[in-house]
Design an enzyme around this catalytic site. Structure first.
Site, short mmCIF file in Angstrom:
data_model
loop_
_atom_site.label_atom_id
_atom_site.label_comp_id
_atom_site.label_asym_id
_atom_site.label_seq_id
_atom_site.Cartn_x
_atom_site.Cartn_y
_atom_site.Cartn_z
N TRP A 27 0.83 -1.21 0.00
CA TRP A 27 0.00 0.00 0.00
C TRP A 27 0.86 1.26 0.00
CZ3 TRP A 27 -4.29 -0.57 -2.17
CH2 TRP A 27 -5.05 -1.73 -1.98
N ASP A 29 -2.29 6.60 6.12
CA ASP A 29 -3.32 5.73 5.52
C ASP A 29 -3.75 4.73 6.59
OD1 ASP A 29 -4.85 3.87 4.24
OD2 ASP A 29 -3.38 3.40 2.67
N LYS A 46 -12.92 -1.82 5.84
CA LYS A 46 -12.31 -2.69 6.85
C LYS A 46 -12.99 -2.52 8.21
CE LYS A 46 -9.10 -2.91 3.50
NZ LYS A 46 -8.29 -2.04 2.67
#
Ligand SMILES: *Cc1c(COP(=O)(O)O)cnc(C)c1O
Length: 359
Positions: free
Chosen positions: A102, A171, A195
């Site tokens: 990511w 993030d 999530k």
């Protein structure tokens, strides 16, 4: 009806209570004769739903009035572009920490808009550890410092918040609301919803208000934080149903006792699962223990040839989506807020049984 234990990394399991409430309210939201999906986003009813969700989120996450909370669209990945577009300002470069897949996606996208300085990379360790901040090559002239507190795919997680002289950008897609966090240390936090918050597509952004209004003139209107803030995240039609569901999740989380209470449960779940893996000669996790993710637990079996059998047996027991990310293989158990401790217990029971049978 039976609900499986769903270990998917995202979109992830939602609390059953939330889905039941959504079902209850699906056709007729509180006597309006309409579904939330069918309401004008400008209606009093929806505006009340949206405002309540923001209030609950601020309360849960501990977000002060110094920050705007935005309910944007395009997932976390759209923020990879929005961040440099909004925050570079008159600076030419930004600092990024590379701890996995990511981070790398954020870096690649930022490079389209400015110069990126990778201040530290976990590549040499195979992304199993994080260098101390004293070794990072930070640039005091950088517009901001971006990092990924939890790498959802690799299962590598920071156990510290960097001390940054420039605005810190994080993030937090896979750890938002999973335990208490000092938001005041950050310039900007963003989190894709799928999530710990709600359905995919929605992304929640917390941005310190003094960072608003510096967007590059090329910034698409829909990615401009100031436009979103000035319009209550309703410059265009927001993702209304996702916003509503996120609000139900926030209320559910408050009923669980908030982030401090769920944080204790999450710590216990992770400790149990890693403890079991470490005690076994059959299962393994490669991450340096202090940097192990609380939310995403990758593990391998002693023999990769058993992966398929393991997954089939798991599925037969209602333990779903344990396959690792397609880029890394092996297994991964994602144990977000909505995964009850009983799910982790059931997984460990199955892993114990499988090991006895195949070791
Ligand atoms: C899931 C995830 C993303 C991507 O989210 P999208 O909403 O699919 O864009 C980005 N970063 C992290 C850390 C994630 O876990």
């Amino acid at each position: 009806m039976s609900r499986a234990f769903n270990f998917c990394a995202g979109p992830a399991a939602l609390p059953t209570e939330v889905l039941e409430q959504a079902r209850e309210e699906m056709l007729d939201w509180r006597g309006t004769g309409m579904s939330v999906m069918e309401m004008s986003h400008r209606s009093d009813e929806f505006v009340a739903i949206a405002e309540q969700a923001e209030r609950d989120f601020r309360e849960l996450a501990g977000v002060s009035d110094d920050y705007a909370v935005l309910f944007m669209q395009g997932g976390a990945s759209s923020q990879f572009a929005a961040i440099p577009l909004n925050l570079l300002g008159d600076k030419t470069s930004a600092d990024y920490v590379d701890t996995g897949i990511w981070s790398k996606k954020a870096i690649a996208e930022a490079k389209r808009f400015g110069q990126v300085n990778v201040v530290s990379s976990s590549a040499a360790s195979g992304y199993t550890t994080i260098a101390p901040e004293s070794e990072w090559q930070c640039d005091p002239q950088a517009a901001y410092l971006h990092y990924t507190p939890n790498e959802t795919i690799g299962g590598l997680e920071f156990d510290f918040i960097p001390e940054s002289r420039v605005p810190l950008v994080a993030d937090l897609s896979s750890t938002i609301l999973s335990r208490p966090l000092d938001v005041s240390r950050f310039g900007l936090i963003y989190a894709g919803a799928q999530k710990n918050i709600g359905p995919s597509g929605l992304v929640v952004v917390m941005v310190r208000k003094d960072l608003l209004g510096k967007a590059s003139p090329h910034t698409p209107t829909m990615l401009d934080y100031k436009v979103a803030a000035d319009n209550g995240s309703m410059y265009n039609t927001p993702s209304t149903y996702s916003w509503y569901l996120a609000g139900l999740v926030f209320q559910w989380l408050k009923r669980q006792g908030g982030v401090a209470a769920i944080g204790e449960v999450n710590a216990r779940k992770a400790k149990k699962l890693y403890g079991f893996i470490d005690d076994s000669d059959f299962y393994a996790n490669p991450i340096e223990p202090r940097f192990r993710s609380w939310m995403n637990v990758p593990f391998t079996l002693a023999d990769d040839a058993l992966n398929k059998v393991f997954l089939q047996g798991a599925e037969a027991r209602g333990l779903l989506n344990l396959a690792g990310h397609r880029s890394v293989g092996g297994m991964r158990a994602s144990i977000y807020n909505a995964m009850p401790e009983a799910g982790v217990d059931a997984l460990i029971a199955y892993m114990t049984e499988f090991e006895k049978e195949h070791a």
